[in-house]
Design a protein around this motif. Structure first.
Motif, PDB file in Angstrom:
ATOM      1  N   LYS A 195       0.846  -1.285  -0.066  1.00  0.00           N
ATOM      2  CA  LYS A 195      -0.017  -0.091  -0.031  1.00  0.00           C
ATOM      3  C   LYS A 195       0.942   1.288  -0.064  1.00  0.00           C
ATOM      4  CE  LYS A 195      -3.764  -2.130   2.353  1.00  0.00           C
ATOM      5  NZ  LYS A 195      -4.649  -2.235   3.539  1.00  0.00           N
ATOM      6  N   PHE A 196       0.600   1.938  -0.945  1.00  0.00           N
ATOM      7  CA  PHE A 196       1.652   3.186  -1.220  1.00  0.00           C
ATOM      8  C   PHE A 196       0.780   4.569  -1.211  1.00  0.00           C
ATOM      9  CE2 PHE A 196       4.158   6.173  -3.719  1.00  0.00           C
ATOM     10  CZ  PHE A 196       5.559   5.944  -2.838  1.00  0.00           C
ATOM     11  N   SER A 197       0.835   5.557  -0.508  1.00  0.00           N
ATOM     12  CA  SER A 197       0.284   6.646  -0.604  1.00  0.00           C
ATOM     13  C   SER A 197       1.016   7.926  -0.696  1.00  0.00           C
ATOM     14  CB  SER A 197      -1.030   6.667   0.566  1.00  0.00           C
ATOM     15  OG  SER A 197      -0.541   6.707   1.812  1.00  0.00           O
ATOM     16  N   ILE A 198       0.341   9.140  -1.365  1.00  0.00           N
ATOM     17  CA  ILE A 198       1.063  10.111  -1.373  1.00  0.00           C
ATOM     18  C   ILE A 198       0.006  11.330  -0.644  1.00  0.00           C
ATOM     19  CG2 ILE A 198       1.817  12.045  -2.940  1.00  0.00           C
ATOM     20  CD1 ILE A 198       2.056   9.674  -5.034  1.00  0.00           C
ATOM     21  N   HIS A 199       0.807  12.120   0.211  1.00  0.00           N
ATOM     22  CA  HIS A 199      -0.003  13.220   0.836  1.00  0.00           C
ATOM     23  C   HIS A 199       0.520  14.550   0.477  1.00  0.00           C
ATOM     24  CE1 HIS A 199      -2.406  10.584   3.420  1.00  0.00           C
ATOM     25  NE2 HIS A 199      -1.407   9.722   3.452  1.00  0.00           N
ATOM     26  N   ASP A 200      -0.382  15.543   0.066  1.00  0.00           N
ATOM     27  CA  ASP A 200       0.210  16.676  -0.102  1.00  0.00           C
ATOM     28  C   ASP A 200      -0.769  17.499   0.935  1.00  0.00           C
ATOM     29  OD1 ASP A 200       0.497  19.444  -0.546  1.00  0.00           O
ATOM     30  OD2 ASP A 200       0.191  19.173  -2.928  1.00  0.00           O
ATOM     31  N   TYR A 201      -0.397  17.469   2.145  1.00  0.00           N
ATOM     32  CA  TYR A 201      -1.307  17.841   3.245  1.00  0.00           C
ATOM     33  C   TYR A 201      -1.800  19.613   2.940  1.00  0.00           C
ATOM     34  CZ  TYR A 201      -0.333  13.757   5.529  1.00  0.00           C
ATOM     35  OH  TYR A 201      -0.133  12.533   6.161  1.00  0.00           O
ATOM     36  N   ASN A 217      -2.137  21.218   0.351  1.00  0.00           N
ATOM     37  CA  ASN A 217      -3.082  21.374  -0.810  1.00  0.00           C
ATOM     38  C   ASN A 217      -4.148  20.550  -0.550  1.00  0.00           C
ATOM     39  OD1 ASN A 217      -1.665  23.674  -2.351  1.00  0.00           O
ATOM     40  ND2 ASN A 217      -0.285  22.164  -2.105  1.00  0.00           N
ATOM     41  N   HIS A 218      -4.317  19.673   0.334  1.00  0.00           N
ATOM     42  CA  HIS A 218      -5.565  18.596   0.803  1.00  0.00           C
ATOM     43  C   HIS A 218      -5.626  17.518  -0.277  1.00  0.00           C
ATOM     44  CE1 HIS A 218      -6.243  21.221   4.212  1.00  0.00           C
ATOM     45  NE2 HIS A 218      -6.468  22.261   3.124  1.00  0.00           N
ATOM     46  N   LYS A 219      -4.460  17.154  -1.036  1.00  0.00           N
ATOM     47  CA  LYS A 219      -4.420  16.215  -1.730  1.00  0.00           C
ATOM     48  C   LYS A 219      -4.008  14.759  -1.400  1.00  0.00           C
ATOM     49  CE  LYS A 219      -4.867  18.834  -5.991  1.00  0.00           C
ATOM     50  NZ  LYS A 219      -6.078  18.513  -6.822  1.00  0.00           N
ATOM     51  N   TYR A 220      -4.569  13.802  -1.819  1.00  0.00           N
ATOM     52  CA  TYR A 220      -4.309  12.565  -1.400  1.00  0.00           C
ATOM     53  C   TYR A 220      -4.244  11.342  -2.677  1.00  0.00           C
ATOM     54  CZ  TYR A 220      -4.789   7.968   1.338  1.00  0.00           C
ATOM     55  OH  TYR A 220      -4.775   6.704   1.494  1.00  0.00           O
ATOM     56  N   TYR A 221      -3.459  10.602  -2.868  1.00  0.00           N
ATOM     57  CA  TYR A 221      -3.501   9.497  -3.883  1.00  0.00           C
ATOM     58  C   TYR A 221      -2.903   8.235  -3.293  1.00  0.00           C
ATOM     59  CZ  TYR A 221      -3.459  13.738  -6.884  1.00  0.00           C
ATOM     60  OH  TYR A 221      -3.798  14.827  -7.499  1.00  0.00           O
ATOM     61  N   GLN A 222      -3.559   7.016  -3.742  1.00  0.00           N
ATOM     62  CA  GLN A 222      -3.171   6.032  -2.941  1.00  0.00           C
ATOM     63  C   GLN A 222      -2.879   4.869  -4.262  1.00  0.00           C
ATOM     64  OE1 GLN A 222      -5.868   4.762  -0.196  1.00  0.00           O
ATOM     65  NE2 GLN A 222      -7.615   4.068  -1.458  1.00  0.00           N
ATOM     66  N   HIS A 223      -2.253   3.777  -3.860  1.00  0.00           N
ATOM     67  CA  HIS A 223      -1.984   2.761  -4.811  1.00  0.00           C
ATOM     68  C   HIS A 223      -1.537   1.604  -4.091  1.00  0.00           C
ATOM     69  CE1 HIS A 223      -0.517   0.851  -8.396  1.00  0.00           C
ATOM     70  NE2 HIS A 223       0.476   0.185  -7.605  1.00  0.00           N
ATOM     71  N   GLU A 224      -2.567   0.559  -4.435  1.00  0.00           N
ATOM     72  CA  GLU A 224      -2.146  -1.005  -3.775  1.00  0.00           C
ATOM     73  C   GLU A 224      -2.088  -1.897  -4.937  1.00  0.00           C
ATOM     74  OE1 GLU A 224      -5.211  -3.829  -1.262  1.00  0.00           O
ATOM     75  OE2 GLU A 224      -4.803  -1.707  -0.678  1.00  0.00           O
ATOM     76  N   GLN A 225      -1.145  -2.664  -4.660  1.00  0.00           N
ATOM     77  CA  GLN A 225      -0.897  -3.970  -5.412  1.00  0.00           C
ATOM     78  C   GLN A 225      -0.235  -5.205  -4.872  1.00  0.00           C
ATOM     79  OE1 GLN A 225       1.899  -1.856  -7.964  1.00  0.00           O
ATOM     80  NE2 GLN A 225       3.328  -3.735  -8.053  1.00  0.00           N
ATOM     81  N   ASN A 226      -0.598  -6.260  -5.407  1.00  0.00           N
ATOM     82  CA  ASN A 226       0.104  -7.599  -5.009  1.00  0.00           C
ATOM     83  C   ASN A 226       1.597  -7.230  -5.259  1.00  0.00           C
ATOM     84  OD1 ASN A 226      -2.155  -8.602  -3.714  1.00  0.00           O
ATOM     85  ND2 ASN A 226      -2.877  -9.419  -5.582  1.00  0.00           N
ATOM     86  N   ILE A 227       2.519  -8.009  -4.468  1.00  0.00           N
ATOM     87  CA  ILE A 227       4.118  -8.098  -4.814  1.00  0.00           C
ATOM     88  C   ILE A 227       4.203  -9.704  -4.765  1.00  0.00           C
ATOM     89  CG2 ILE A 227       6.225  -7.637  -4.028  1.00  0.00           C
ATOM     90  CD1 ILE A 227       4.701  -5.338  -5.112  1.00  0.00           C
ATOM     91  N   ILE A 228       4.491 -10.348  -5.909  1.00  0.00           N
ATOM     92  CA  ILE A 228       4.537 -11.578  -5.806  1.00  0.00           C
ATOM     93  C   ILE A 228       6.283 -12.226  -6.072  1.00  0.00           C
ATOM     94  CG2 ILE A 228       3.961 -13.914  -7.036  1.00  0.00           C
ATOM     95  CD1 ILE A 228       1.361 -12.307  -8.065  1.00  0.00           C
TER      96      ILE A 228
END
Length: 186
Positions: free
Chosen positions: A104-110, A112-123
């Motif tokens: 789970k990876f997320s980016i916060h720009d506190y 400017n109230h921006k938030y992005y997230q990414h989730e993926q399986n690592i095999i």
């Protein structure tokens, strides 16, 4: 808590290398389109201050790794703030080996109230004898996979770094040949 604006903004690429004692080393490159960041003008260019968070979850749903860090991304010209070119960051981790993880990876720009997230399986697949051969470019103390660099970055590249892993020592009883194919970068 901010609602994620888009889960598909961040791209994550990874390679892994098997270590002794049932450990595995991960090399993660994360790519963020500069056009999705908010930049503030300063006297020498434009900056976007973001906080990045990473969580790695094992098969038993235990959080086995988490970290956060700040990154102040710089571009020289205003036009670059709207570019679809991606900012590339890198992180190296060593974890106990399992067949797969959830990242789970997320980016916060506190500010400017921006938030992005990414989730993926690592095999973690077993490979026989020799891992994939990865080519890297070095910038400062970081190595970036050339797969994630654009052609303009490759044009000025004068050195390639190679990373691979030999799994079976008996491979050295036979010939091992590396072949580099020319990639047209123009």
């Amino acid at each position: 808590m901010l609602e994620s604006e888009n889960k598909d903004i961040v791209t994550l690429d990874y390679d892994f290398y098997l270590l002794d004692n049932n450990m595995v080393q991960f090399e993660f490159d994360y790519l963020i389109p500069k056009s999705k960041l908010v930049f503030n003008k300063q006297s020498d260019g434009f900056y976007s201050d973001i906080t990045l968070l990473i969580d790695i979850i094992d098969d038993s749903q235990n959080n086995v790794y988490n970290d956060s860090w700040s990154d102040n991304i710089y571009v020289e010209y205003f036009e670059d703030t709207k570019s679809k070119k991606e900012y590339i960051g890198h992180i190296t981790l060593i974890l106990e080996r399992q067949e797969q993880y959830i990242l789970k990876f997320s980016i916060h720009d506190y500010v400017n109230h921006k938030y992005y997230q990414h989730e993926q399986n690592i095999i973690i697949d077993d490979y026989e004898y020799l891992s994939d051969i990865q080519l890297y470019a070095k910038s400062g103390e970081e190595y970036y996979s050339i797969d994630n660099l654009d052609n303009s970055s490759l044009a000025s590249l004068d050195t390639l770094w190679i990373k691979y892993q030999v799994i079976d020592d008996s491979i050295f009883d036979n010939e091992l040949i590396f072949q580099v194919l020319n990639k047209d970068i123009n």
